[in-house]
Design a protein around this motif. Structure first.
Motif, short mmCIF file in Angstrom:
data_model
loop_
_atom_site.label_atom_id
_atom_site.label_comp_id
_atom_site.label_asym_id
_atom_site.label_seq_id
_atom_site.Cartn_x
_atom_site.Cartn_y
_atom_site.Cartn_z
N HIS A 176 11.54 3.96 4.82
CA HIS A 176 12.69 3.23 4.27
C HIS A 176 13.19 3.99 3.04
N VAL A 177 14.47 4.29 3.00
CA VAL A 177 15.05 5.05 1.88
C VAL A 177 15.55 4.09 0.81
N LEU A 178 15.03 4.26 -0.40
CA LEU A 178 15.42 3.43 -1.54
C LEU A 178 16.44 4.16 -2.41
N PRO A 179 17.29 3.41 -3.11
CA PRO A 179 18.17 4.04 -4.11
C PRO A 179 17.33 4.59 -5.26
N ILE A 180 17.97 5.42 -6.08
CA ILE A 180 17.35 5.91 -7.30
C ILE A 180 17.81 5.00 -8.43
N PRO A 181 16.90 4.27 -9.07
CA PRO A 181 17.33 3.18 -9.95
C PRO A 181 17.73 3.56 -11.36
N HIS A 182 17.18 4.66 -11.91
CA HIS A 182 17.36 4.92 -13.34
C HIS A 182 18.64 5.70 -13.61
N THR A 183 19.76 5.06 -13.31
CA THR A 183 21.07 5.63 -13.63
C THR A 183 21.86 4.60 -14.44
N THR A 184 22.53 5.06 -15.46
CA THR A 184 23.33 4.15 -16.28
C THR A 184 24.62 4.83 -16.71
N VAL A 185 25.66 4.05 -16.84
CA VAL A 185 26.91 4.54 -17.41
C VAL A 185 26.71 4.62 -18.93
N PRO A 186 27.16 5.68 -19.58
CA PRO A 186 26.99 5.76 -21.04
C PRO A 186 27.52 4.53 -21.75
N SER A 187 26.70 3.97 -22.63
CA SER A 187 27.09 2.79 -23.38
C SER A 187 27.99 3.17 -24.55
N ASP A 188 28.53 2.15 -25.22
CA ASP A 188 29.35 2.42 -26.41
C ASP A 188 28.54 3.17 -27.47
N ALA A 189 27.26 2.81 -27.60
CA ALA A 189 26.40 3.49 -28.57
C ALA A 189 26.17 4.94 -28.17
N ASP A 190 26.00 5.19 -26.86
CA ASP A 190 25.81 6.57 -26.38
C ASP A 190 27.07 7.40 -26.66
N ILE A 191 28.22 6.80 -26.40
CA ILE A 191 29.49 7.52 -26.61
C ILE A 191 29.70 7.82 -28.09
N ALA A 192 29.36 6.86 -28.93
CA ALA A 192 29.50 7.07 -30.38
C ALA A 192 28.56 8.20 -30.84
N ALA A 193 27.34 8.19 -30.33
CA ALA A 193 26.39 9.25 -30.69
C ALA A 193 26.86 10.60 -30.15
N ALA A 194 27.48 10.59 -28.96
CA ALA A 194 28.01 11.82 -28.38
C ALA A 194 29.13 12.39 -29.24
N ARG A 195 29.97 11.52 -29.79
CA ARG A 195 31.06 11.98 -30.67
C ARG A 195 30.50 12.70 -31.90
N VAL A 196 29.41 12.17 -32.42
CA VAL A 196 28.77 12.80 -33.58
C VAL A 196 28.26 14.19 -33.19
N LEU A 197 27.63 14.29 -32.02
CA LEU A 197 27.14 15.58 -31.56
C LEU A 197 28.29 16.58 -31.40
N ARG A 198 29.38 16.12 -30.80
CA ARG A 198 30.51 17.01 -30.51
C ARG A 198 31.27 17.38 -31.77
N SER A 199 31.19 16.55 -32.80
CA SER A 199 31.95 16.82 -34.02
C SER A 199 31.49 18.09 -34.72
N SER A 200 30.24 18.48 -34.46
CA SER A 200 29.71 19.70 -35.10
C SER A 200 29.94 20.94 -34.26
N LEU A 201 30.54 20.77 -33.08
CA LEU A 201 30.75 21.89 -32.18
C LEU A 201 32.17 22.42 -32.30
N THR A 202 32.39 23.60 -31.77
CA THR A 202 33.73 24.17 -31.75
C THR A 202 34.64 23.30 -30.92
#
Length: 379
Positions: A176-202
């Motif tokens: 029986h083939v099961l889905p892969i469960p550990h997937t999530t859409v980036p949360s607001d907190a993840d997106i905010a943290a990503a903006r901080v990471l990208r702010s230091s990049l070119t």
């Protein structure tokens, strides 16, 4: 109500790195969300802390200096004790990563110990079985389990349709083939943290992340090649990988090293910050086995660049996205990555794929499949 206790048997757990810890932790959360009980039996020598709820470091011995025979005897003894201590009405042992020696130890325990009533066994195969020896040994083990527990009480699983198809032919049993469960859409907190990471990049740089532990089978040579590229387009790339990777930066690509072990929040932030997830995996090693990182990347809407001949390429072919399957030796590799990332058509088709993929590979879908499996086993 017939509520099972699912027991994750984690013979190979070492640390919180890798899929075993994350998968079984998520598995336990889903099991509890549908009203069942989840317990974890983990390797006694594992370096984990703090432990998730109802997990124990109890399999075998914590003394890694012992001989293989002594370790095997300790594994048998601890499993016999654990089996005797089960008090639930519907216990279920769940194995999702193991070696043949572990299956043998469990078969011995089930043969010698007094088994709980209604004991069931779910075995997940992540790798295909190939060759006459695999066919004989695993068929023998399966028949042994079925003789001890009853054929209907032993269920075979996979999260790869390619593995399921292959192993069905080898074992003469459906998987029986099961889905892969550990997937999530980036949360607001993840997106905010990503903006901080990208702010230091070119500004406008293309962030290309090679997640996970560096390994030859995961494409270390490809990452070295990208880091050493003298192509003019390489100046647009910001290459991110673990600090332990033996990569010399001698090219035009911008390079950033991150800790070998990222917290869940750090990992999620980089997944949200990345434009591209580089997965130049060896087709021989990843022809059939799934990739949680690939599934997470697609669910998050990141562009996954993969090798032809892998399970990831199989998934992309199935969904009509061949442009993300890369010949890593092509002379215009860097230019190809840049052009594909900027391609509006590729972006839109990836978005559609992402929506459908995360509707299936998610915790809700996984929980529904568990309930369906359980109800089928009671008939």
């Amino acid at each position: 109500m017939n509520v099972p206790e699912i027991i994750s048997v984690m013979y190979c757990l070492n640390t919180q790195q890798g899929h075993i810890f994350g998968y079984n932790r998520t598995f336990g959360e889903i099991v509890r969300s549908i009203g069942w009980t989840h317990t974890g039996w983990a390797r006694a020598a594992a370096q984990i802390g703090p432990l998730p709820i109802r997990w124990r470091l109890c399999l075998g011995t914590a003394d890694v200096s012992q001989s293989h025979i002594s370790k095997f005897i300790a594994l048998v003894r601890t499993q016999m004790r654990l089996l005797r201590d089960i008090r639930s009405e519907y216990p279920m042992l769940f194995l999702e990563w193991f070696d043949l020696v572990h299956l043998i130890s469990l078969a011995i325990v089930l043969s010698l110990a007094k088994k709980p009533k209604n004991l069931r066994l779910w075995i997940m195969f992540r790798l295909g079985l190939h060759g006459a020896r695999d066919k004989w040994t695993y068929r023998t083990m399966l028949r042994w389990y079925e003789a001890l527990l009853g054929r209907t009480n032993v269920t075979l699983l996979s999260d790869s349709d390619k593995v399921a198809h292959n192993n069905k032919a080898v074992l003469n049993r459906p998987l029986h083939v099961l889905p892969i469960p550990h997937t999530t859409v980036p949360s607001d907190a993840d997106i905010a943290a990503a903006r901080v990471l990208r702010s230091s990049l070119t500004p406008q740089s293309i962030v290309c992340w090679w997640p996970g532990q560096p390994a030859a089978t995961k494409g270390l040579d490809v990452i070295r090649m990208i880091a050493a590229s003298q192509a003019q387009e390489a100046e647009q790339l910001h290459l991110v990988f673990a600090e332990s990777a033996e990569v010399v930066h001698i090219g035009r690509t911008r390079v950033q090293r991150v800790p070998n072990v990222l917290s869940h929040a750090e990992y999620a932030a980089w997944m949200a910050a990345a434009d591209v997830i580089l997965l130049p995996y060896d087709p021989a090693a990843y022809a059939e086995r799934t990739s949680g990182i690939f599934t997470e990347a697609v669910a998050a809407g990141r562009m996954p660049f993969v090798s032809e001949g892998t399970w990831m390429a199989h998934e992309l072919h199935r969904h009509g996205l061949p442009e993300f399957i890369v010949d890593w030796n092509r002379p215009d590799l860097i230019d190809y990555i840049v052009r594909t990332v900027r391609d509006a058509s590729a972006q839109e088709r990836l978005r559609i794929f992402s929506v459908s993929y995360r509707a299936y590979h998610c915790e809700q879908s996984f929980g529904e499949e568990l309930v369906r499996l359980w109800e089928t086993s009671l008939r």
